[in-house]
Design a protein around this motif. Sequence first.
Motif, short mmCIF file in Angstrom:
data_model
loop_
_atom_site.label_atom_id
_atom_site.label_comp_id
_atom_site.label_asym_id
_atom_site.label_seq_id
_atom_site.Cartn_x
_atom_site.Cartn_y
_atom_site.Cartn_z
N PHE A 98 11.80 -23.52 21.11
CA PHE A 98 12.34 -22.95 22.33
C PHE A 98 12.28 -23.96 23.45
O PHE A 98 11.53 -24.93 23.41
CB PHE A 98 11.62 -21.65 22.73
CG PHE A 98 10.14 -21.81 22.97
CD1 PHE A 98 9.65 -22.25 24.19
CD2 PHE A 98 9.24 -21.48 21.97
CE1 PHE A 98 8.29 -22.38 24.41
CE2 PHE A 98 7.87 -21.61 22.18
CZ PHE A 98 7.40 -22.06 23.41
N LEU A 99 13.11 -23.71 24.44
CA LEU A 99 13.17 -24.58 25.62
C LEU A 99 12.82 -23.73 26.83
O LEU A 99 13.45 -22.71 27.09
CB LEU A 99 14.58 -25.17 25.77
CG LEU A 99 14.76 -26.22 26.85
CD1 LEU A 99 13.85 -27.43 26.61
CD2 LEU A 99 16.21 -26.68 26.89
N GLU A 100 11.78 -24.14 27.53
CA GLU A 100 11.36 -23.44 28.73
C GLU A 100 12.34 -23.75 29.85
O GLU A 100 12.79 -24.89 30.00
CB GLU A 100 9.94 -23.87 29.12
CG GLU A 100 9.37 -23.09 30.28
CD GLU A 100 7.93 -23.47 30.62
OE1 GLU A 100 7.50 -23.14 31.72
OE2 GLU A 100 7.26 -24.11 29.78
N GLY A 150 0.21 -17.10 33.70
CA GLY A 150 1.45 -16.75 34.39
C GLY A 150 2.57 -16.51 33.40
O GLY A 150 2.39 -16.61 32.19
N SER A 151 3.73 -16.18 33.93
CA SER A 151 4.86 -15.91 33.04
C SER A 151 5.91 -17.01 33.16
O SER A 151 5.98 -17.71 34.17
CB SER A 151 5.47 -14.55 33.36
OG SER A 151 6.01 -14.55 34.64
N PHE A 152 6.71 -17.15 32.10
CA PHE A 152 7.79 -18.13 32.11
C PHE A 152 8.89 -17.67 31.18
O PHE A 152 8.67 -16.84 30.30
CB PHE A 152 7.28 -19.54 31.76
CG PHE A 152 6.55 -19.65 30.45
CD1 PHE A 152 7.21 -20.05 29.29
CD2 PHE A 152 5.19 -19.36 30.35
CE1 PHE A 152 6.54 -20.17 28.08
CE2 PHE A 152 4.52 -19.46 29.15
CZ PHE A 152 5.19 -19.87 28.01
N GLU A 153 10.08 -18.19 31.38
CA GLU A 153 11.25 -17.84 30.59
C GLU A 153 11.57 -18.98 29.63
O GLU A 153 11.49 -20.15 30.00
CB GLU A 153 12.47 -17.63 31.50
CG GLU A 153 12.29 -16.55 32.54
CD GLU A 153 12.46 -15.15 31.98
OE1 GLU A 153 13.30 -14.97 31.08
OE2 GLU A 153 11.74 -14.25 32.43
N VAL A 154 11.95 -18.60 28.41
CA VAL A 154 12.35 -19.59 27.41
C VAL A 154 13.63 -19.11 26.72
O VAL A 154 13.94 -17.93 26.72
CB VAL A 154 11.25 -19.82 26.35
CG1 VAL A 154 9.95 -20.28 26.98
CG2 VAL A 154 11.04 -18.60 25.48
N THR A 155 14.32 -20.06 26.12
CA THR A 155 15.47 -19.76 25.28
C THR A 155 15.17 -20.28 23.88
O THR A 155 14.80 -21.46 23.72
CB THR A 155 16.74 -20.40 25.84
OG1 THR A 155 16.97 -19.93 27.17
CG2 THR A 155 17.95 -20.06 24.98
N ILE A 156 15.29 -19.41 22.89
CA ILE A 156 15.02 -19.80 21.50
C ILE A 156 16.21 -20.64 21.03
O ILE A 156 17.35 -20.20 21.06
CB ILE A 156 14.83 -18.57 20.60
CG1 ILE A 156 13.64 -17.74 21.10
CG2 ILE A 156 14.65 -19.00 19.14
CD1 ILE A 156 13.46 -16.41 20.40
N THR A 157 15.92 -21.88 20.61
CA THR A 157 16.98 -22.78 20.18
C THR A 157 17.08 -22.93 18.67
O THR A 157 18.12 -23.34 18.16
CB THR A 157 16.79 -24.18 20.81
OG1 THR A 157 15.52 -24.70 20.42
CG2 THR A 157 16.86 -24.11 22.34
N ALA A 158 16.01 -22.62 17.95
CA ALA A 158 16.04 -22.73 16.48
C ALA A 158 14.95 -21.86 15.86
O ALA A 158 13.89 -21.69 16.43
CB ALA A 158 15.87 -24.17 16.04
N VAL A 159 15.26 -21.33 14.68
CA VAL A 159 14.29 -20.58 13.87
C VAL A 159 14.46 -21.08 12.44
O VAL A 159 15.55 -21.07 11.89
CB VAL A 159 14.57 -19.05 13.94
CG1 VAL A 159 13.58 -18.31 13.07
CG2 VAL A 159 14.52 -18.54 15.37
#
Length: 160
Positions: A98-100, A150-159
């Motif tokens: 994932f990419l934060e 704390g919280s942060f947002e990520v996008t899953i780029t590969a599984v």
Amino acid sequence: MYEMADKVFPMTAEGKEKLENELNELKTVKRQQVIERIKIARGFGDLSENSEYESAKDEQSQVETRISQIEEMLHYAQVIDSSKIDPDEVSIGKDVTFLEDGEDDPETYTIVGSAESDPAAGKISNDSPIAKALLGKKKGDKVSIETPGGSFEVTITAVK
């Protein structure tokens, strides 16, 4: 670390095999070494002031505790076969990248059962905040991860 009350220990087949090997090593090698250390230490005389004996007894206690823990985990092991899960879905036994938001470098972790987690090797427990947020999500999903820091947002780029 171990939630004995749940009586279910999800793990990969590799993780189960590793625990079985550790259990075998503890029972056949380590236990015998500790027994021998105790025998030798008893020969040093007065047990009340014998640090070698106390050290060996402490080690024996640690070995027996670990044997009990592993036996419990193996008894209630639930081996997860990630090949039977949607290839794009995050699950135990899969690598997730994932990419934060706001970062340039992606992060990759293998999600494993709590019994086999090793953060230094990139293996995070399914009970960790990151894994809990990612489990069941798919490639391309945007996920909010809540951690003690704390919280942060990520996008899953590969599984994988």
